[in-house]
Design a protein around this motif. Structure first.
Motif, PDB file in Angstrom:
ATOM      1  N   TYR A   1       0.834  -1.199   0.000  1.00 47.45           N
ATOM      2  CA  TYR A   1       0.000   0.000   0.000  1.00 47.45           C
ATOM      3  C   TYR A   1       0.872   1.253   0.000  1.00 47.45           C
ATOM      4  O   TYR A   1       0.659   2.181  -0.788  1.00 47.45           O
ATOM      5  CB  TYR A   1      -0.921  -0.011   1.217  1.00 47.45           C
ATOM      6  CG  TYR A   1      -1.709   1.262   1.397  1.00 47.45           C
ATOM      7  CD1 TYR A   1      -2.780   1.565   0.565  1.00 47.45           C
ATOM      8  CD2 TYR A   1      -1.383   2.167   2.396  1.00 47.45           C
ATOM      9  CE1 TYR A   1      -3.497   2.728   0.717  1.00 47.45           C
ATOM     10  CE2 TYR A   1      -2.094   3.336   2.558  1.00 47.45           C
ATOM     11  CZ  TYR A   1      -3.149   3.613   1.722  1.00 47.45           C
ATOM     12  OH  TYR A   1      -3.852   4.770   1.872  1.00 47.45           O
ATOM     13  N   ARG A   2       1.875   1.293   0.861  1.00 46.16           N
ATOM     14  CA  ARG A   2       2.743   2.470   0.943  1.00 46.16           C
ATOM     15  C   ARG A   2       3.548   2.658  -0.343  1.00 46.16           C
ATOM     16  O   ARG A   2       3.721   3.787  -0.819  1.00 46.16           O
ATOM     17  CB  ARG A   2       3.669   2.355   2.146  1.00 46.16           C
ATOM     18  CG  ARG A   2       2.925   2.540   3.442  1.00 46.16           C
ATOM     19  CD  ARG A   2       3.849   2.561   4.636  1.00 46.16           C
ATOM     20  NE  ARG A   2       3.068   2.699   5.850  1.00 46.16           N
ATOM     21  CZ  ARG A   2       3.126   1.863   6.867  1.00 46.16           C
ATOM     22  NH1 ARG A   2       3.944   0.835   6.834  1.00 46.16           N
ATOM     23  NH2 ARG A   2       2.371   2.052   7.926  1.00 46.16           N
ATOM     24  N   THR A   3       4.027   1.574  -0.901  1.00 49.61           N
ATOM     25  CA  THR A   3       4.765   1.656  -2.163  1.00 49.61           C
ATOM     26  C   THR A   3       3.877   2.207  -3.269  1.00 49.61           C
ATOM     27  O   THR A   3       4.295   3.069  -4.049  1.00 49.61           O
ATOM     28  CB  THR A   3       5.306   0.272  -2.560  1.00 49.61           C
ATOM     29  OG1 THR A   3       6.122  -0.224  -1.495  1.00 49.61           O
ATOM     30  CG2 THR A   3       6.100   0.324  -3.844  1.00 49.61           C
ATOM     31  N   THR A   4       2.647   1.741  -3.320  1.00 45.53           N
ATOM     32  CA  THR A   4       1.703   2.226  -4.324  1.00 45.53           C
ATOM     33  C   THR A   4       1.426   3.711  -4.149  1.00 45.53           C
ATOM     34  O   THR A   4       1.395   4.476  -5.117  1.00 45.53           O
ATOM     35  CB  THR A   4       0.389   1.429  -4.245  1.00 45.53           C
ATOM     36  OG1 THR A   4       0.677   0.051  -4.404  1.00 45.53           O
ATOM     37  CG2 THR A   4      -0.593   1.874  -5.303  1.00 45.53           C
ATOM     38  N   MET A   5       1.246   4.144  -2.907  1.00 48.59           N
ATOM     39  CA  MET A   5       0.977   5.558  -2.649  1.00 48.59           C
ATOM     40  C   MET A   5       2.175   6.429  -3.024  1.00 48.59           C
ATOM     41  O   MET A   5       2.007   7.505  -3.610  1.00 48.59           O
ATOM     42  CB  MET A   5       0.616   5.768  -1.178  1.00 48.59           C
ATOM     43  CG  MET A   5      -0.753   5.248  -0.804  1.00 48.59           C
ATOM     44  SD  MET A   5      -2.057   6.073  -1.737  1.00 48.59           S
ATOM     45  CE  MET A   5      -2.619   4.767  -2.781  1.00 48.59           C
ATOM     46  N   VAL A   6       3.385   5.982  -2.709  1.00 48.05           N
ATOM     47  CA  VAL A   6       4.584   6.758  -3.053  1.00 48.05           C
ATOM     48  C   VAL A   6       4.715   6.879  -4.567  1.00 48.05           C
ATOM     49  O   VAL A   6       4.978   7.971  -5.099  1.00 48.05           O
ATOM     50  CB  VAL A   6       5.845   6.120  -2.422  1.00 48.05           C
ATOM     51  CG1 VAL A   6       7.110   6.688  -3.029  1.00 48.05           C
ATOM     52  CG2 VAL A   6       5.842   6.320  -0.923  1.00 48.05           C
ATOM     53  N   LEU A   7       4.531   5.768  -5.283  1.00 44.78           N
ATOM     54  CA  LEU A   7       4.621   5.817  -6.741  1.00 44.78           C
ATOM     55  C   LEU A   7       3.530   6.698  -7.347  1.00 44.78           C
ATOM     56  O   LEU A   7       3.777   7.398  -8.335  1.00 44.78           O
ATOM     57  CB  LEU A   7       4.545   4.402  -7.316  1.00 44.78           C
ATOM     58  CG  LEU A   7       5.770   3.529  -7.073  1.00 44.78           C
ATOM     59  CD1 LEU A   7       5.497   2.102  -7.545  1.00 44.78           C
ATOM     60  CD2 LEU A   7       6.982   4.091  -7.764  1.00 44.78           C
ATOM     61  N   THR A   8       2.348   6.695  -6.762  1.00 43.51           N
ATOM     62  CA  THR A   8       1.256   7.533  -7.250  1.00 43.51           C
ATOM     63  C   THR A   8       1.576   9.004  -7.068  1.00 43.51           C
ATOM     64  O   THR A   8       1.387   9.815  -7.986  1.00 43.51           O
ATOM     65  CB  THR A   8      -0.052   7.181  -6.520  1.00 43.51           C
ATOM     66  OG1 THR A   8      -0.342   5.796  -6.729  1.00 43.51           O
ATOM     67  CG2 THR A   8      -1.210   8.019  -7.012  1.00 43.51           C
ATOM     68  N   VAL A   9       2.080   9.370  -5.894  1.00 41.10           N
ATOM     69  CA  VAL A   9       2.418  10.770  -5.630  1.00 41.10           C
ATOM     70  C   VAL A   9       3.569  11.225  -6.529  1.00 41.10           C
ATOM     71  O   VAL A   9       3.530  12.325  -7.105  1.00 41.10           O
ATOM     72  CB  VAL A   9       2.755  10.971  -4.135  1.00 41.10           C
ATOM     73  CG1 VAL A   9       3.375  12.322  -3.875  1.00 41.10           C
ATOM     74  CG2 VAL A   9       1.505  10.788  -3.288  1.00 41.10           C
ATOM     75  N   LEU A  10       4.599  10.389  -6.663  1.00 41.40           N
ATOM     76  CA  LEU A  10       5.710  10.745  -7.538  1.00 41.40           C
ATOM     77  C   LEU A  10       5.262  10.875  -8.996  1.00 41.40           C
ATOM     78  O   LEU A  10       5.691  11.793  -9.705  1.00 41.40           O
ATOM     79  CB  LEU A  10       6.828   9.713  -7.426  1.00 41.40           C
ATOM     80  CG  LEU A  10       7.605   9.706  -6.107  1.00 41.40           C
ATOM     81  CD1 LEU A  10       8.610   8.570  -6.094  1.00 41.40           C
ATOM     82  CD2 LEU A  10       8.291  11.028  -5.878  1.00 41.40           C
ATOM     83  N   GLY A  11       4.410   9.983  -9.434  1.00 46.21           N
ATOM     84  CA  GLY A  11       3.897  10.049 -10.806  1.00 46.21           C
ATOM     85  C   GLY A  11       3.065  11.300 -11.035  1.00 46.21           C
ATOM     86  O   GLY A  11       3.200  11.964 -12.070  1.00 46.21           O
ATOM     87  N   ALA A  12       2.222  11.647 -10.072  1.00 45.56           N
ATOM     88  CA  ALA A  12       1.409  12.862 -10.207  1.00 45.56           C
ATOM     89  C   ALA A  12       2.301  14.102 -10.211  1.00 45.56           C
ATOM     90  O   ALA A  12       2.065  15.045 -10.987  1.00 45.56           O
ATOM     91  CB  ALA A  12       0.397  12.936  -9.071  1.00 45.56           C
TER      92      ALA A  12
END
Length: 82
Positions: free
Chosen positions: A54-65
């Motif tokens: 979950y945390r990895t997904t959130m970090v990648l989402t924020v970095l991608g945005a």
């Protein structure tokens, strides 16, 4: 050579038939765990592996945005050529 092949086939059959009898049904245990009302969100009830995913997904989402916003700003304000 033929005897070795037969021995290998017998061994393969034994290991397949033996492992099937040792498997247990873990579905009722998992259902109990996930239906328990303990205030945790369902996507974190699986343990530390789920939390890490979950945390990895959130970090990648924020970095991608953030990267998308950066590229949009860069495209909106092009650099002047000398």
């Amino acid at each position: 050579m033929f005897k070795q092949l037969q021995a290998l086939q017998v061994l393969a059959r034994r290991s397949i038939s033996c492992t099937a009898s040792r498997q247990t049904n873990k579905v009722p245990q998992k259902q109990k765990l996930f239906q328990e009302d303990n205030g945790m969100p369902i996507h974190l009830k699986g343990g530390s592996g789920d939390a890490l995913l979950y945390r990895t997904t959130m970090v990648l989402t924020v970095l991608g945005a953030g990267y998308v916003v950066y590229e949009l700003v860069k495209a909106a304000f092009p650099q002047k050529k000398d």
